[in-house]
Scaffold this active site. Structure first.
Site, PDB file in Angstrom:
ATOM      1  CD  GLU A 150      -2.978  -0.448   2.477  1.00 48.57           C
ATOM      2  OE1 GLU A 150      -2.658   0.395   3.345  1.00 48.57           O
ATOM      3  OE2 GLU A 150      -3.962  -1.208   2.609  1.00 48.57           O
ATOM      4  CB  SER A 151       0.802   4.237   0.590  1.00 52.35           C
ATOM      5  OG  SER A 151       1.216   5.563   0.593  1.00 52.35           O
ATOM      6  CB  SER A 152       5.725   4.099   0.822  1.00 53.70           C
ATOM      7  OG  SER A 152       7.090   3.833   0.625  1.00 53.70           O
ATOM      8  CB  ALA A 154       1.312   0.833  -3.721  1.00 55.06           C
ATOM      9  CG  HIS A 288      -2.796   8.047  -0.383  1.00 56.17           C
ATOM     10  ND1 HIS A 288      -2.423   7.508  -1.582  1.00 56.17           N
ATOM     11  CD2 HIS A 288      -1.788   7.795   0.468  1.00 56.17           C
ATOM     12  CE1 HIS A 288      -1.228   6.964  -1.464  1.00 56.17           C
ATOM     13  NE2 HIS A 288      -0.828   7.120  -0.236  1.00 56.17           N
TER      14      HIS A 288
END
Ligand SMILES: *[C@@H]1O[C@H](CO)[C@@H](O)[C@H](O)[C@H]1NC(C)=O
Ligand SMILES: *[C@@H]1O[C@H](CO)[C@@H](O)[C@H](O)[C@H]1NC(C)=O
Length: 314
Positions: A150-152, A154, A288
């Site tokens: 997820e996020s970073s 991802a 986000h």
């Protein structure tokens, strides 16, 4: 906007309640006490990242290995605790590897030339060595290795797919950026142009950047599933299209969806299928991040069998 989404979400919940027969689900087994185990010496680890594993009580013969990557400000344990991966590993017998950044709160390095180079000496090298260690230690199936985050995490998922295409069969990322978009040349740099949605390239240029990360590699690249929310204010929504362009360039796809499935894999999500190896999932009213969907990721990986959904029948 917000209340419309709530109305839509409630409508979706009620329509499910009204139509869906209770699914005969297997109960999820609770992860064992102690949960993650830290592994100290897993091989070359130039940036000092941390390795944790979760090995189910009943390991499959030649188990698949799933690498899971947390967001900035998260840890392996906090991400593990917020997902169903432990229960699903107990049920399906795969090995989980959770990476963790060197200091709590750090993001993954998706910006340095080291990390963006095959065995180049950054976080990506350490993560690849965790996978190699787990494959050896648990006699894992090298053809069934997967990455998600997820996020970073991802962004790092896309980087691992680009830098170690030989290692991963499939990737599923929740609200990240195209591999290489965050390049600054510095370790753990923040690329505000990429985050702001100003980095735009043609599919061919994105693909060329990916190929430069492992120039001698001529094989196939991992299947890629990209999620992004349409009101993401942290990583601009343009990154969805740029990611699709990048992997379309890699796979030689047109970049135009061949099939569009509404409410898939869940409410307020639209799945765009660009080809067998690439899917984009657009979240309506999601900021986000679009939350991890473990069962969908494991289905994309082929660890879980695809369910036949009414909306996907012709
Ligand atoms: C992404 O691409 C689609 C189709 O090419 C287009 O309709 C849409 O406006 C694009 N989205 C953004 C945020 O640029
Ligand atoms: C997650 O994916 C599965 C299909 O793999 C789907 O049935 C479920 O509704 C999804 N969950 C959410 C919250 O979207």
């Amino acid at each position: 906007m917000r209340s419309m989404n709530l109305v839509a979400a409630l409508a979706a919940v009620f329509s499910c309640l009204a139509t869906a027969a209770p699914a005969p689900e297997q109960p999820l087994l609770a992860p064992r006490a102690g949960a993650l185990t830290q592994v100290q010496d897993f091989g070359k680890n130039p940036s000092g990242i941390k390795m944790f594993t979760y090995v189910p009580a009943k390991l499959a013969a030649k188990p698949p290995v799933v690498l899971v990557l947390h967001a900035c400000a998260w840890t392996a344990a906090s991400f593990f605790g917020s997902t169903k991966y432990g229960q699903l590993a107990e049920q399906h017998g795969f090995v989980l590897v959770f990476g963790q950044t060197p200091k709590d709160g750090d993001c993954w390095d998706v910006s340095s030339d080291q990390t963006l180079t095959h065995d180049g000496g950054g976080d990506s090298t350490g993560l690849a060595n965790m996978v190699r260690y787990a494959l050896q230690k648990y006699s894992g199936d090298a053809s069934r290795v997967y990455v998600t985050g997820e996020s970073s995490g991802a962004m790092m998922t896309q980087v691992m797919a680009a830098v170690y295409p030989d290692m991963f069969a499939a990737a599923s990322e929740f609200s990240g950026e195209p591999a290489g978009c965050f390049r600054t040349g510095s370790v753990r740099g923040w690329n505000s142009q990429c985050a702001g949605g100003q980095v735009k390239k043609s599919p061919a240029d994105w693909a060329a950047q990916v190929h430069k990360m492992y120039p001698s590699y001529t094989g196939v690249y991992p299947k890629m599933q990209v999620y992004h929310g349409d009101v993401d204010k942290t990583l601009n929504i343009n990154s969805f299209n740029e990611s699709i362009k990048e992997w379309s360039g890699i796979f030689g796809y047109s970049g135009t969806a061949k099939q569009t499935i509404e409410n898939s894999p869940g409410a307020r999500l639209t799945k765009y299928i660009y080809g067998d190896r690439l899917q984009g999932i657009w979240g309506h009213g999601f900021g986000h991040v679009v939350p991890t969907n473990e069962t969908e990721a494991l289905t994309w990986f082929g660890i879980l069998l695809a369910q036949l959904h009414p909306e996907s029948s012709p």
